[in-house]
Design a protein around this motif. Sequence first.
Motif, PDB file in Angstrom:
ATOM      1  N   SER A   1      33.167 -24.939   5.809  1.00  0.00           N
ATOM      2  CA  SER A   1      33.990 -25.117   7.072  1.00  0.00           C
ATOM      3  C   SER A   1      35.204 -25.723   6.620  1.00  0.00           C
ATOM      4  O   SER A   1      35.565 -26.502   5.580  1.00  0.00           O
ATOM      5  CB  SER A   1      33.165 -26.496   7.621  1.00  0.00           C
TER       6      SER A   1
ATOM      7  N   ALA B   1      23.583 -24.747  13.461  1.00  0.00           N
ATOM      8  CA  ALA B   1      24.807 -23.944  14.001  1.00  0.00           C
ATOM      9  C   ALA B   1      26.121 -24.632  13.612  1.00  0.00           C
ATOM     10  O   ALA B   1      26.371 -25.862  13.912  1.00  0.00           O
ATOM     11  CB  ALA B   1      24.871 -23.728  15.833  1.00  0.00           C
TER      12      ALA B   1
ATOM     13  N   LYS C   1      30.520 -24.613  12.628  1.00  0.00           N
ATOM     14  CA  LYS C   1      31.909 -24.087  13.089  1.00  0.00           C
ATOM     15  C   LYS C   1      32.570 -23.855  11.881  1.00  0.00           C
ATOM     16  O   LYS C   1      34.017 -24.096  12.021  1.00  0.00           O
ATOM     17  CB  LYS C   1      32.574 -25.072  14.131  1.00  0.00           C
TER      18      LYS C   1
ATOM     19  N   GLY D   1      32.513 -18.537   8.775  1.00  0.00           N
ATOM     20  CA  GLY D   1      31.958 -17.537   9.335  1.00  0.00           C
ATOM     21  C   GLY D   1      31.737 -16.375   8.054  1.00  0.00           C
ATOM     22  O   GLY D   1      32.349 -16.389   6.823  1.00  0.00           O
TER      23      GLY D   1
ATOM     24  N   LYS E   1      29.904  -8.950   8.992  1.00  0.00           N
ATOM     25  CA  LYS E   1      28.626  -8.585   9.411  1.00  0.00           C
ATOM     26  C   LYS E   1      28.258  -7.733   8.140  1.00  0.00           C
ATOM     27  O   LYS E   1      26.862  -7.714   7.884  1.00  0.00           O
ATOM     28  CB  LYS E   1      28.710  -7.638  10.684  1.00  0.00           C
TER      29      LYS E   1
ATOM     30  N   GLN F   1      26.325 -10.054   5.822  1.00  0.00           N
ATOM     31  CA  GLN F   1      25.151 -10.971   6.243  1.00  0.00           C
ATOM     32  C   GLN F   1      23.941 -10.651   5.842  1.00  0.00           C
ATOM     33  O   GLN F   1      22.865 -11.442   5.361  1.00  0.00           O
ATOM     34  CB  GLN F   1      25.210 -11.072   7.499  1.00  0.00           C
TER      35      GLN F   1
ATOM     36  N   VAL G   1      20.442 -14.865   9.794  1.00  0.00           N
ATOM     37  CA  VAL G   1      21.652 -15.526  10.064  1.00  0.00           C
ATOM     38  C   VAL G   1      22.704 -14.731  11.072  1.00  0.00           C
ATOM     39  O   VAL G   1      22.544 -13.322  11.102  1.00  0.00           O
ATOM     40  CB  VAL G   1      22.383 -15.625   8.670  1.00  0.00           C
TER      41      VAL G   1
ATOM     42  N   SER H   1      26.678 -14.470  12.499  1.00  0.00           N
ATOM     43  CA  SER H   1      27.985 -15.191  12.147  1.00  0.00           C
ATOM     44  C   SER H   1      28.979 -14.486  12.442  1.00  0.00           C
ATOM     45  O   SER H   1      28.957 -13.151  12.676  1.00  0.00           O
ATOM     46  CB  SER H   1      27.961 -15.494  10.736  1.00  0.00           C
ATOM     47  N   LYS H   2      30.074 -15.071  12.831  1.00  0.00           N
ATOM     48  CA  LYS H   2      31.573 -14.341  13.009  1.00  0.00           C
ATOM     49  C   LYS H   2      32.422 -15.180  12.268  1.00  0.00           C
ATOM     50  O   LYS H   2      32.641 -16.376  12.056  1.00  0.00           O
ATOM     51  CB  LYS H   2      31.724 -14.568  14.610  1.00  0.00           C
TER      52      LYS H   2
ATOM     53  N   GLY I   1      32.120 -19.204  12.881  1.00  0.00           N
ATOM     54  CA  GLY I   1      30.769 -20.113  12.585  1.00  0.00           C
ATOM     55  C   GLY I   1      29.884 -19.330  12.328  1.00  0.00           C
ATOM     56  O   GLY I   1      29.598 -17.998  12.440  1.00  0.00           O
ATOM     57  N   SER I   2      28.755 -20.008  11.806  1.00  0.00           N
ATOM     58  CA  SER I   2      27.551 -19.388  11.368  1.00  0.00           C
ATOM     59  C   SER I   2      26.222 -20.022  12.121  1.00  0.00           C
ATOM     60  O   SER I   2      26.277 -21.142  11.981  1.00  0.00           O
ATOM     61  CB  SER I   2      27.276 -19.289  10.042  1.00  0.00           C
ATOM     62  N   THR I   3      25.274 -19.417  12.288  1.00  0.00           N
ATOM     63  CA  THR I   3      24.058 -19.833  12.797  1.00  0.00           C
ATOM     64  C   THR I   3      22.818 -19.346  12.264  1.00  0.00           C
ATOM     65  O   THR I   3      22.620 -18.323  12.209  1.00  0.00           O
ATOM     66  CB  THR I   3      23.750 -19.458  14.335  1.00  0.00           C
TER      67      THR I   3
END
Length: 547
Positions: free
Chosen positions: A455, A478, A480, A483, A486, A489, A529, A531-532, A536-538
């Motif tokens: 982060s 989650a 911020k 990220g 794609k 991932q 996962v 993510s963008k 951020g990522s979740t």
Amino acid sequence: MKAPKNIYRKNFTLITASMVLITVSFVIGVIISYNLTAKYVENEFSSKKVEVLDQTSKPYNDFFQLKIPEITSYQGFLDSASAANYSATVFKMYPFVSRILFYDLQIGSKPTNFTFTNNRGISVKAIYQYKFKRGKVRGIRDMAFVNEDDFKHMALKLNHFITVADTTRLPTQDEIFRTFYDVNPDKISYMNIPRREDVKIYQSLLRKSESKAFYKQNMMTFLLDANKLKVKNTHPELYQQVTIQPVVYDPLDVDGGKKITEAALTGAFSNFKLYFSSSKEHLNREIDRRFLPIGAIVLLIYVFMVMITWLIYRNLNINLKIFKLQYDFINNFTHEFKTPVSVIKIAGSNLKGDAELSERQRRHYGKILDEEADKLNDLMNKLLSFTQLENRSITIHREAINLKEFAQGYIDTFKIKYPDFKLSYNIEGIELFNSDPVLLGSIFQNLMENAYKYSHPGKKELHIDIKQERRNVVLKFADKGIGMAKAEQGDVFKKFYRIENQYNQNGSVGLGLAFCKELVNFMDGDIAVASKINEGSTFTVTLPLDK
């Protein structure tokens, strides 16, 4: 097949060399620590004398700074009786005061003993001498004026002070000391400090040609005896003997077996010094006392190192035994395999031979093949069991976990570890979860560390969402952070895979998320996962709910 004879040989030379090295290090450590302790005691012998000096001089300093200025509180109205009472308190509190001379003075009349330049002066009405004998203060009137020089010197200073005094302000401490104190070896003279109003009156007397007014002033001279000053040896472990000697004291017959040092007294005792002496045996006892705990620590380290050496030797010995067992196991197992394989080989050769076999022979060879195959299968099962015994698997220890307390505990820990990390959580639909707290904690630990690391500064935030979905517990982490693309991932859960960015240049080997995935899979769960980049990522962990 015989094992080489020298494969189990124990290297006693190496063990002996290690023990010798440790012992030599221990001896050197003892010698160095003892020498350092001796040097430290020697330095203290030279430095701690200041503390003894301060404690010994403290009564004198109290007398000089507190008791003598009490004379000013009488404002010149001391008489022989009140002076005797004051002297009694001095003799009682400060035994080093041997005599006190009290001068009853007057200012303004035509002088009899000393005059100012304009024919106005200070006159001595009477002189009283006080001594302490047999528990009582004895005072006599002494008009012989044996201390005329003391009086003249103090009167000169008072004359100068009155002449130049600025009555709009209080005198400074330096002016007070220079004017109203006279400190000499074994003697202190003091005159009470007049008030500003009194100084104005004295100045007017100097300007008038005729005046019949008289004003009282007091002066005292304290005769001191340094030999009655009590020595306070606050460090008897260092100084065997502390005495008060004249400054010129320098004995010619100093014993070479003694260590000496000295410290000069101050003020009226400036012609004396504190003389410190200690025998070498006395200091050696102190060195030994201080070295004892240090030596014990060094000895403990030595015993610890010897124990480690012994444990290493024992471990090597055990490893040698294990190696021998493995070697014998392989040798024996090979032999066990060789026998049934040979029998099967012979039986097979006979079966495929050209000669015709009777029914009895075929059954016999079949029985041999079946028995030897059973032996091989039994050996294989034993080998598999041995391998499973060596590779012990993890056992899940499930217990009821309060998810609110569990999550709060990790949040509190990370807030202490990373004060700039903003953490929050939300739990819906579930309170208790049966799982292994160690394994679940490892998942929390890795994903929270991952969120903080990846982060941007100032945007280190993580929200943990926990809820029940059907027969599963879903945990979402989650953040911020930076990220990820794609395309990457699907690879982040692979061993040693690292995303190439500034956060991965140091301290990452690509095992954290791979370890999380292995843990989740072992717990019959799943991890994914979403993510963008720069948003951020979740990370979503799904674990089966076992009630």
